[in-house]
Design an enzyme around this catalytic site. Structure first.
Site, PDB file in Angstrom:
ATOM      1  N   LYS A  52       0.837  -1.207   0.000  1.00 50.92           N
ATOM      2  CA  LYS A  52       0.000   0.000   0.000  1.00 50.92           C
ATOM      3  C   LYS A  52       0.871   1.256   0.000  1.00 50.92           C
ATOM      4  O   LYS A  52       0.614   2.209  -0.738  1.00 50.92           O
ATOM      5  CB  LYS A  52      -0.939  -0.018   1.224  1.00 50.92           C
ATOM      6  CG  LYS A  52      -2.034  -1.083   1.102  1.00 50.92           C
ATOM      7  CD  LYS A  52      -2.808  -1.311   2.394  1.00 50.92           C
ATOM      8  CE  LYS A  52      -3.761  -2.495   2.225  1.00 50.92           C
ATOM      9  NZ  LYS A  52      -4.537  -2.821   3.435  1.00 50.92           N
ATOM     10  N   GLN A  96      -4.572  -1.799   9.882  1.00 50.38           N
ATOM     11  CA  GLN A  96      -4.476  -3.101   9.222  1.00 50.38           C
ATOM     12  C   GLN A  96      -5.008  -4.198  10.145  1.00 50.38           C
ATOM     13  O   GLN A  96      -4.656  -4.254  11.328  1.00 50.38           O
ATOM     14  CB  GLN A  96      -3.013  -3.364   8.820  1.00 50.38           C
ATOM     15  CG  GLN A  96      -2.805  -4.590   7.961  1.00 50.38           C
ATOM     16  CD  GLN A  96      -3.425  -4.489   6.564  1.00 50.38           C
ATOM     17  OE1 GLN A  96      -3.628  -3.404   6.028  1.00 50.38           O
ATOM     18  NE2 GLN A  96      -3.748  -5.616   5.981  1.00 50.38           N
ATOM     19  N   ASP A 119     -10.939   2.483   4.164  1.00 46.65           N
ATOM     20  CA  ASP A 119     -11.228   1.049   3.999  1.00 46.65           C
ATOM     21  C   ASP A 119     -12.732   0.821   3.789  1.00 46.65           C
ATOM     22  O   ASP A 119     -13.133  -0.248   3.336  1.00 46.65           O
ATOM     23  CB  ASP A 119     -10.824   0.283   5.268  1.00 46.65           C
ATOM     24  CG  ASP A 119      -9.464  -0.396   5.153  1.00 46.65           C
ATOM     25  OD1 ASP A 119      -9.089  -0.772   4.036  1.00 46.65           O
ATOM     26  OD2 ASP A 119      -8.817  -0.567   6.199  1.00 46.65           O
TER      27      ASP A 119
HETATM   28  N1  GUN Z   1      -6.619  -7.108   6.311  1.00 44.93           N
HETATM   29  C1  GUN Z   1      -6.854  -7.810   5.172  1.00 44.93           C
HETATM   30  N2  GUN Z   1      -7.394  -7.007   4.229  1.00 44.93           N
HETATM   31  C2  GUN Z   1      -7.496  -5.776   4.787  1.00 44.93           C
HETATM   32  C3  GUN Z   1      -7.971  -4.529   4.301  1.00 44.93           C
HETATM   33  O1  GUN Z   1      -8.433  -4.379   3.169  1.00 44.93           O
HETATM   34  N3  GUN Z   1      -7.893  -3.486   5.178  1.00 44.93           N
HETATM   35  C4  GUN Z   1      -7.405  -3.625   6.440  1.00 44.93           C
HETATM   36  N4  GUN Z   1      -7.398  -2.544   7.235  1.00 44.93           N
HETATM   37  N5  GUN Z   1      -6.972  -4.769   6.920  1.00 44.93           N
HETATM   38  C5  GUN Z   1      -7.008  -5.834   6.091  1.00 44.93           C
END
Ligand code: GUN
Length: 291
Positions: A52, A96, A119
Protein backbone atom coordinates in the site's frame (compact mmCIF):
# COMPACT_ATOMS: atom_id res chain seq x y z
CA UNK A 1 -12.01 -17.25 -22.94
CA UNK A 2 -10.50 -13.85 -22.12
CA UNK A 3 -8.25 -13.23 -19.14
CA UNK A 4 -9.18 -10.24 -16.99
CA UNK A 5 -5.78 -8.62 -16.52
CA UNK A 6 -6.00 -6.85 -13.16
CA UNK A 7 -2.32 -5.99 -13.24
CA UNK A 8 -2.68 -4.11 -16.53
CA UNK A 9 -5.83 -2.27 -15.43
CA UNK A 10 -4.21 -1.37 -12.09
CA UNK A 11 -1.27 0.24 -13.94
CA UNK A 12 -3.74 2.24 -16.05
CA UNK A 13 -5.81 3.44 -13.07
CA UNK A 14 -2.64 4.34 -11.17
CA UNK A 15 -1.52 6.46 -14.13
CA UNK A 16 -4.90 8.25 -14.03
CA UNK A 17 -4.48 8.83 -10.30
CA UNK A 18 -0.94 10.16 -10.80
CA UNK A 19 -2.28 12.59 -13.44
CA UNK A 20 -4.92 13.77 -10.98
CA UNK A 21 -2.30 14.30 -8.25
CA UNK A 22 -0.24 16.36 -10.70
CA UNK A 23 -3.31 18.49 -11.46
CA UNK A 24 -3.91 19.04 -7.73
CA UNK A 25 -0.29 20.04 -7.20
CA UNK A 26 -0.35 22.34 -10.24
CA UNK A 27 -3.30 24.10 -8.59
CA UNK A 28 -1.19 24.64 -5.49
CA UNK A 29 -2.95 21.94 -3.48
CA UNK A 30 -1.23 19.26 -1.48
CA UNK A 31 -1.18 15.58 -2.46
CA UNK A 32 -3.49 13.09 -0.71
CA UNK A 33 -2.01 11.62 2.48
CA UNK A 34 -2.72 8.01 3.54
CA UNK A 35 -1.62 6.61 6.91
CA UNK A 36 -1.38 2.86 7.55
CA UNK A 37 -1.35 1.67 11.15
CA UNK A 38 0.26 -1.72 11.71
CA UNK A 39 0.16 -3.42 15.11
CA UNK A 40 2.47 -6.41 15.63
CA UNK A 41 4.34 -8.23 12.89
CA UNK A 42 1.94 -10.57 11.12
CA UNK A 43 3.89 -11.40 7.92
CA UNK A 44 0.87 -11.10 5.59
CA UNK A 45 -0.06 -7.72 7.11
CA UNK A 46 3.54 -6.52 6.72
CA UNK A 47 3.41 -7.43 3.02
CA UNK A 48 0.02 -5.77 2.47
CA UNK A 49 1.03 -2.56 4.22
CA UNK A 50 4.35 -2.41 2.32
CA UNK A 51 2.41 -2.77 -0.98
CA UNK A 52 0.00 0.00 0.00
CA UNK A 53 2.84 2.37 0.89
CA UNK A 54 4.66 1.54 -2.37
CA UNK A 55 1.49 2.17 -4.40
CA UNK A 56 1.10 5.59 -2.72
CA UNK A 57 4.64 6.49 -3.75
CA UNK A 58 3.95 5.39 -7.34
CA UNK A 59 1.03 7.82 -7.73
CA UNK A 60 2.59 10.72 -5.82
CA UNK A 61 0.54 10.42 -2.61
CA UNK A 62 2.12 11.11 0.74
CA UNK A 63 2.07 8.00 2.91
CA UNK A 64 3.02 7.27 6.49
CA UNK A 65 3.42 3.88 8.09
CA UNK A 66 2.84 3.83 11.86
CA UNK A 67 4.12 0.66 13.49
CA UNK A 68 3.42 -0.51 17.03
CA UNK A 69 4.39 -3.61 18.95
CA UNK A 70 1.86 -6.42 19.42
CA UNK A 71 1.66 -5.72 23.15
CA UNK A 72 0.33 -2.16 22.79
CA UNK A 73 -2.93 -1.75 24.72
CA UNK A 74 -6.34 -1.12 23.23
CA UNK A 75 -6.38 2.24 24.99
CA UNK A 76 -3.09 3.22 23.35
CA UNK A 77 -4.39 2.23 19.90
CA UNK A 78 -7.62 4.17 20.49
CA UNK A 79 -5.46 7.20 21.39
CA UNK A 80 -3.61 6.81 18.05
CA UNK A 81 -6.96 6.65 16.23
CA UNK A 82 -8.13 9.78 18.04
CA UNK A 83 -4.97 11.65 17.01
CA UNK A 84 -5.39 10.60 13.38
CA UNK A 85 -9.04 11.66 13.42
CA UNK A 86 -7.97 15.17 14.45
CA UNK A 87 -4.84 15.48 12.31
CA UNK A 88 -5.80 17.80 9.43
CA UNK A 89 -2.72 16.69 7.46
CA UNK A 90 -4.16 13.13 7.19
CA UNK A 91 -6.88 12.59 4.56
CA UNK A 92 -7.49 8.90 5.17
CA UNK A 93 -6.08 6.05 7.21
CA UNK A 94 -6.39 2.34 7.70
CA UNK A 95 -5.77 0.13 10.72
CA UNK A 96 -4.48 -3.10 9.22
CA UNK A 97 -6.40 -6.20 10.34
CA UNK A 98 -6.15 -8.62 12.05
CA UNK A 99 -5.34 -6.92 15.36
CA UNK A 100 -3.84 -8.81 18.32
CA UNK A 101 -6.50 -10.80 20.20
CA UNK A 102 -6.54 -8.47 23.24
CA UNK A 103 -7.67 -5.51 21.09
CA UNK A 104 -11.30 -5.29 19.97
CA UNK A 105 -11.37 -4.76 16.20
CA UNK A 106 -14.95 -3.60 16.46
CA UNK A 107 -14.11 -0.93 19.04
CA UNK A 108 -11.19 0.34 16.97
CA UNK A 109 -13.08 0.39 13.65
CA UNK A 110 -16.01 2.19 15.31
CA UNK A 111 -13.62 4.87 16.60
CA UNK A 112 -12.36 5.77 13.10
CA UNK A 113 -13.81 9.02 11.76
CA UNK A 114 -16.05 7.80 8.88
CA UNK A 115 -14.79 10.71 6.73
CA UNK A 116 -11.26 9.26 6.96
CA UNK A 117 -12.30 5.59 6.78
CA UNK A 118 -10.81 4.80 3.36
CA UNK A 119 -11.23 1.05 4.00
CA UNK A 120 -15.00 1.65 4.07
CA UNK A 121 -15.36 -0.60 7.13
CA UNK A 122 -17.19 1.83 9.47
CA UNK A 123 -20.95 1.10 9.78
CA UNK A 124 -21.61 4.67 8.60
CA UNK A 125 -19.92 3.93 5.28
CA UNK A 126 -21.50 0.48 5.04
CA UNK A 127 -24.94 2.03 5.62
CA UNK A 128 -24.29 4.73 3.02
CA UNK A 129 -23.17 2.11 0.50
CA UNK A 130 -26.29 0.02 1.08
CA UNK A 131 -28.58 3.02 0.62
CA UNK A 132 -26.69 4.25 -2.47
CA UNK A 133 -25.27 7.43 -0.88
CA UNK A 134 -21.72 8.56 -1.68
CA UNK A 135 -19.45 6.39 0.50
CA UNK A 136 -16.00 4.88 0.67
CA UNK A 137 -16.50 1.45 -0.86
CA UNK A 138 -14.57 -1.52 0.52
CA UNK A 139 -11.49 -1.98 -1.63
CA UNK A 140 -11.84 -5.51 -3.00
CA UNK A 141 -15.50 -5.31 -4.12
CA UNK A 142 -14.89 -1.83 -5.57
CA UNK A 143 -11.87 -3.18 -7.46
CA UNK A 144 -13.96 -6.00 -8.92
CA UNK A 145 -16.67 -3.56 -10.07
CA UNK A 146 -13.91 -1.47 -11.68
CA UNK A 147 -12.65 -4.55 -13.58
CA UNK A 148 -16.15 -5.39 -14.83
CA UNK A 149 -16.50 -1.75 -15.96
CA UNK A 150 -13.14 -1.53 -17.71
CA UNK A 151 -13.80 -4.78 -19.62
CA UNK A 152 -17.35 -3.58 -20.30
CA UNK A 153 -18.72 -6.95 -19.17
CA UNK A 154 -22.53 -6.95 -19.34
CA UNK A 155 -24.08 -7.32 -15.87
CA UNK A 156 -27.63 -5.93 -16.15
CA UNK A 157 -30.24 -8.62 -15.53
CA UNK A 158 -27.54 -11.29 -15.10
CA UNK A 159 -27.50 -13.79 -12.26
CA UNK A 160 -24.51 -13.09 -10.02
CA UNK A 161 -23.64 -15.74 -7.46
CA UNK A 162 -21.27 -14.69 -4.68
CA UNK A 163 -19.65 -17.44 -2.60
CA UNK A 164 -18.56 -16.13 0.82
CA UNK A 165 -20.28 -13.64 3.13
CA UNK A 166 -17.42 -11.80 4.86
CA UNK A 167 -17.95 -8.17 5.88
CA UNK A 168 -14.95 -7.16 3.77
CA UNK A 169 -15.74 -8.94 0.48
CA UNK A 170 -18.79 -11.20 0.06
CA UNK A 171 -21.49 -9.12 1.73
CA UNK A 172 -20.56 -5.73 0.17
CA UNK A 173 -19.99 -7.48 -3.20
CA UNK A 174 -23.57 -8.77 -3.14
CA UNK A 175 -24.82 -5.27 -2.32
CA UNK A 176 -22.84 -3.58 -5.11
CA UNK A 177 -23.88 -6.10 -7.77
CA UNK A 178 -27.57 -5.73 -6.88
CA UNK A 179 -27.54 -1.90 -6.98
CA UNK A 180 -29.01 0.05 -9.86
CA UNK A 181 -26.64 0.92 -12.68
CA UNK A 182 -25.10 -0.05 -15.96
CA UNK A 183 -22.35 -2.04 -14.30
CA UNK A 184 -24.60 -3.64 -11.69
CA UNK A 185 -28.36 -4.43 -11.84
CA UNK A 186 -27.74 -8.14 -11.20
CA UNK A 187 -30.01 -10.65 -9.55
CA UNK A 188 -27.76 -11.78 -6.70
CA UNK A 189 -27.50 -15.01 -4.73
CA UNK A 190 -25.16 -14.93 -1.70
CA UNK A 191 -23.88 -18.39 -0.78
CA UNK A 192 -21.99 -19.36 2.38
CA UNK A 193 -20.90 -22.31 4.50
CA UNK A 194 -24.50 -23.29 5.34
CA UNK A 195 -25.79 -23.09 1.76
CA UNK A 196 -27.38 -26.32 0.57
CA UNK A 197 -26.73 -27.42 -3.01
CA UNK A 198 -23.84 -25.01 -3.45
CA UNK A 199 -22.86 -26.68 -6.71
CA UNK A 200 -26.36 -26.19 -8.19
CA UNK A 201 -26.32 -22.55 -7.08
CA UNK A 202 -22.89 -21.92 -8.62
CA UNK A 203 -23.97 -23.60 -11.86
CA UNK A 204 -26.71 -20.99 -12.26
CA UNK A 205 -24.25 -18.11 -12.22
CA UNK A 206 -23.67 -15.88 -15.23
CA UNK A 207 -21.16 -14.09 -13.00
CA UNK A 208 -19.53 -16.18 -10.25
CA UNK A 209 -17.58 -14.29 -7.58
CA UNK A 210 -15.63 -16.59 -5.30
CA UNK A 211 -14.40 -15.32 -1.93
CA UNK A 212 -14.55 -18.13 0.59
CA UNK A 213 -10.86 -18.61 1.26
CA UNK A 214 -10.39 -22.26 0.27
CA UNK A 215 -7.69 -23.15 -2.27
CA UNK A 216 -9.05 -24.37 -5.64
CA UNK A 217 -12.51 -24.94 -4.16
CA UNK A 218 -14.46 -24.17 -7.35
CA UNK A 219 -14.04 -26.93 -9.92
CA UNK A 220 -15.18 -27.15 -13.55
CA UNK A 221 -18.35 -29.09 -12.70
CA UNK A 222 -19.56 -26.06 -10.68
CA UNK A 223 -19.30 -23.54 -13.52
CA UNK A 224 -21.74 -22.86 -16.36
CA UNK A 225 -20.36 -22.72 -19.91
CA UNK A 226 -19.66 -19.05 -20.77
CA UNK A 227 -19.71 -17.76 -17.18
CA UNK A 228 -17.63 -14.82 -15.94
CA UNK A 229 -15.53 -16.04 -13.00
CA UNK A 230 -13.93 -13.67 -10.48
CA UNK A 231 -11.50 -15.27 -8.04
CA UNK A 232 -10.78 -13.35 -4.84
CA UNK A 233 -8.74 -16.05 -3.07
CA UNK A 234 -4.97 -16.17 -2.82
CA UNK A 235 -3.13 -19.10 -1.24
CA UNK A 236 0.41 -20.49 -1.23
CA UNK A 237 0.43 -24.20 -1.94
CA UNK A 238 3.30 -26.65 -2.20
CA UNK A 239 4.46 -27.37 -5.75
CA UNK A 240 7.19 -29.56 -7.18
CA UNK A 241 7.04 -27.59 -10.45
CA UNK A 242 8.56 -24.34 -9.15
CA UNK A 243 12.03 -23.54 -7.87
CA UNK A 244 10.64 -22.00 -4.68
CA UNK A 245 8.66 -25.16 -3.88
CA UNK A 246 5.33 -23.32 -3.77
CA UNK A 247 2.91 -21.54 -6.09
CA UNK A 248 0.01 -19.15 -5.69
CA UNK A 249 -3.53 -20.33 -6.38
CA UNK A 250 -6.99 -18.86 -5.87
CA UNK A 251 -10.30 -20.21 -4.63
CA UNK A 252 -10.91 -21.46 -8.19
CA UNK A 253 -9.18 -24.38 -9.91
CA UNK A 254 -7.99 -22.15 -12.74
CA UNK A 255 -6.64 -24.78 -15.16
CA UNK A 256 -9.88 -26.76 -15.07
CA UNK A 257 -12.32 -23.86 -14.96
CA UNK A 258 -10.77 -21.33 -17.39
CA UNK A 259 -11.70 -23.17 -20.65
CA UNK A 260 -15.41 -22.95 -19.71
CA UNK A 261 -15.43 -19.20 -19.02
CA UNK A 262 -16.10 -16.15 -21.17
CA UNK A 263 -13.86 -14.16 -18.78
CA UNK A 264 -11.81 -15.19 -15.75
CA UNK A 265 -9.41 -13.45 -13.35
CA UNK A 266 -6.04 -15.17 -12.85
CA UNK A 267 -4.29 -15.55 -9.49
CA UNK A 268 -2.00 -13.73 -9.09
CA UNK A 269 -2.62 -10.67 -11.29
CA UNK A 270 -6.43 -10.55 -11.23
CA UNK A 271 -8.34 -9.06 -8.32
CA UNK A 272 -5.32 -8.49 -6.03
CA UNK A 273 -3.75 -5.48 -7.81
CA UNK A 274 -7.17 -3.78 -8.00
CA UNK A 275 -7.70 -3.89 -4.23
CA UNK A 276 -4.83 -1.49 -3.62
CA UNK A 277 -5.92 0.74 -6.49
CA UNK A 278 -9.37 1.10 -4.87
CA UNK A 279 -7.75 2.17 -1.61
CA UNK A 280 -5.87 4.85 -3.55
CA UNK A 281 -9.10 5.97 -5.24
CA UNK A 282 -10.77 6.28 -1.83
CA UNK A 283 -7.82 8.27 -0.49
CA UNK A 284 -8.04 10.70 -3.41
CA UNK A 285 -11.76 11.09 -2.71
CA UNK A 286 -10.94 11.71 0.95
CA UNK A 287 -8.61 14.52 -0.15
CA UNK A 288 -11.17 16.08 -2.52
CA UNK A 289 -14.38 15.23 -0.63
CA UNK A 290 -16.75 12.37 -1.49
CA UNK A 291 -18.96 12.92 -4.50
N1 GUN B 1 -6.62 -7.11 6.31
C1 GUN B 1 -6.85 -7.81 5.17
N2 GUN B 1 -7.39 -7.01 4.23
C2 GUN B 1 -7.50 -5.78 4.79
C3 GUN B 1 -7.97 -4.53 4.30
O1 GUN B 1 -8.43 -4.38 3.17
N3 GUN B 1 -7.89 -3.49 5.18
C4 GUN B 1 -7.40 -3.62 6.44
N4 GUN B 1 -7.40 -2.54 7.24
N5 GUN B 1 -6.97 -4.77 6.92
C5 GUN B 1 -7.01 -5.83 6.09
Amino acid sequence: MELIDGKKIAVKVKQELADEVNRLKANGERAPHLVAVLVGNDPASETYVASKVKACQEVGFKSTEMRYSADMTEEQLLAVVDRLNRDTDVDGYIVQLPLPAHISEEKVLMAINPDKDVDGFHPCNVGKMVTGLPAYLPATPAGIVELLKRYDIPTQGKHCVVIGRSNIVGTPMAVLMSRKGRHADCTVTLCHSRTQNLKEMALQADILIVALGKPQFVTADMVKEGAVVIDVGIHRIASDKTKSGFRLVGDVDFEQVAPKCSYITPVPGGVGPMTIVSLLQNTLEARKGLS
